[in-house]
Design a protein around this motif. Structure first.
Motif: not given
Length: 143
Positions: A107-111, A115, A117, A122-125
């Motif tokens: 997945a893509a993080d906020e930047s 990343v 997984l 799930r990615i933390r947003r």
């Protein structure tokens, strides 16, 4: 029937390709076409060889030199081998991805960075709420 099966004697291959048998011998010596050999050392051409001879004739008719034809055929053969290898690797990769327990998900993080997984993670947003309201005329002067 496999197109690479050596079936044709030089006279038949020459007739099928529209060339003189001596021309086929010359192309064999140059490595443009590599027919198989019988135990008695006579040449046996496959349908694939005949198609290649026709391609040589077409390129020659367009003015390509024999060295140029050799190079073109080498590159075409290399592309064919590489294409086949890519297919093999794609199949192996697909099998690996399907059969691997605990496959990874990306997945893509906020930047925007990628990343890895674990399955089900799930990615933390950020879940902050930002309230926006337009400034009134009186507030605009204070800014």
């Amino acid at each position: 029937m496999d197109p690479a099966t050596p079936l044709f004697a030089i006279a038949v291959a020459a007739e099928l390709s529209g060339m003189h048998p001596q021309t086929l011998r010359q192309y064999d010596r140059m490595g443009l076409v590599r027919p198989k050999r019988t135990s008695g050392k006579s040449r046996r051409y496959s349908m694939k060889d005949v198609v290649q001879l026709r391609e040589i004739a077409a390129l020659g008719a367009e003015g390509v030199s024999l060295e140029g034809i050799r190079r073109i055929l080498d590159l075409e053969n290399q592309v064919g081998q590489l294409t086949e290898r890519v297919r093999e690797l794609e199949v192996a990769l697909a099998d690996e991805l399907l059969n691997r327990p605990g496959r990874r998900v990306f997945a893509a993080d906020e930047s925007g960075a990628v990343v890895s997984l674990r399955t089900g993670e799930r990615i933390r947003r950020p879940n902050q709420v930002v309230v926006w309201r337009p400034l009134s005329g009186a507030d605009r002067g204070r800014v």
